[in-house]
Scaffold this motif. Structure first.
Motif: not given
Length: 220
Positions: A121-145
């Motif tokens: 892409s001639p733009f920077f905002f949509d240029r694909v440069e990361d071709t080997n990616v790991l995504l991860f995340g978690f959500v944890q209850q701490i106390y009540k709600g």
């Protein structure tokens, strides 16, 4: 009339049309997602003191494997183009019922993706440069709600953090408030959930401007 370049000191003046570029962009995207349930538990009864204590629907514990395939082509008015095919495999799930006071909910996701790329892409905002990616995340209850979460993405080739998001949530059966902040983007959101009460309003997030995020070269 020939184009006359501006002096160096004047290139930051957006009021002069000679300091701006005009370039069109056209994109087509096809995406497939196939979830495969590995394990599923049973929800608690839908009562105010059990399954509906902190959520509008009883939580069902589960573990899924998710296969994904995305293809996209972007064409630009200067005759350049960018095309890619991205395959992904991931796992997502949640444990607990979000009913007891402490640590009765844990949610997670883990996804690996590999991208085959053609063009740039001639733009920077949509240029694909990361071709080997790991995504991860978690959500944890701490106390009540109260629940806290973290989401991130890493380029496995160079170790760069692509994006991150920290969330803090307070949830009840009929309403919820979520505060989200991205240290990398330096942006934050405040979301309000209203459940039941015969709510007839819309679900579009409150925003002072029209912001369309771009993830992995695709406009969301």
């Amino acid at each position: 009339q020939p184009f006359e370049p501006l002096p160096d000191d004047d290139y930051d003046d957006d009021s002069d049309p000679r300091s701006r570029a005009d370039l069109g962009r056209f994109q087509s995207v096809v995406s497939l997602r196939y979830p495969l349930t590995i394990w599923s538990g049973e929800p608690l009864p839908a009562t105010p003191t059990q399954g509906l204590r902190y959520t509008s629907k009883p939580v069902v514990p589960f573990v899924q494997m998710v296969l994904g395939l995305t293809g996209a082509t972007s064409l630009y008015s200067n005759d350049e183009d960018q095309s890619f095919v991205r395959g992904s495999i991931g796992f997502t799930g949640q444990f607990g019922h979000f009913s007891r006071d402490f640590f009765d909910y844990t949610g997670f996701n883990l996804t690996y993706s590999q991208t085959g790329l053609s063009g740039q892409s001639p733009f920077f905002f949509d240029r694909v440069e990361d071709t080997n990616v790991l995504l991860f995340g978690f959500v944890q209850q701490i106390y009540k709600g109260f629940r806290a979460g973290y989401q991130s993405g890493i380029n496995l080739e160079n170790g760069d953090i692509l994006d991150d998001r920290i969330t803090l949530e307070y949830s009840r059966r009929t309403y919820g408030v979520v505060l989200s902040f991205s240290p990398r983007r330096r942006t934050g959101t405040l979301s309000l959930r209203i459940s039941d009460f015969n709510w007839q309003g819309g679900t579009t997030p409150f925003s002072g401007e029209d912001v369309r995020p771009v993830g992995g070269g695709v406009v969301r």
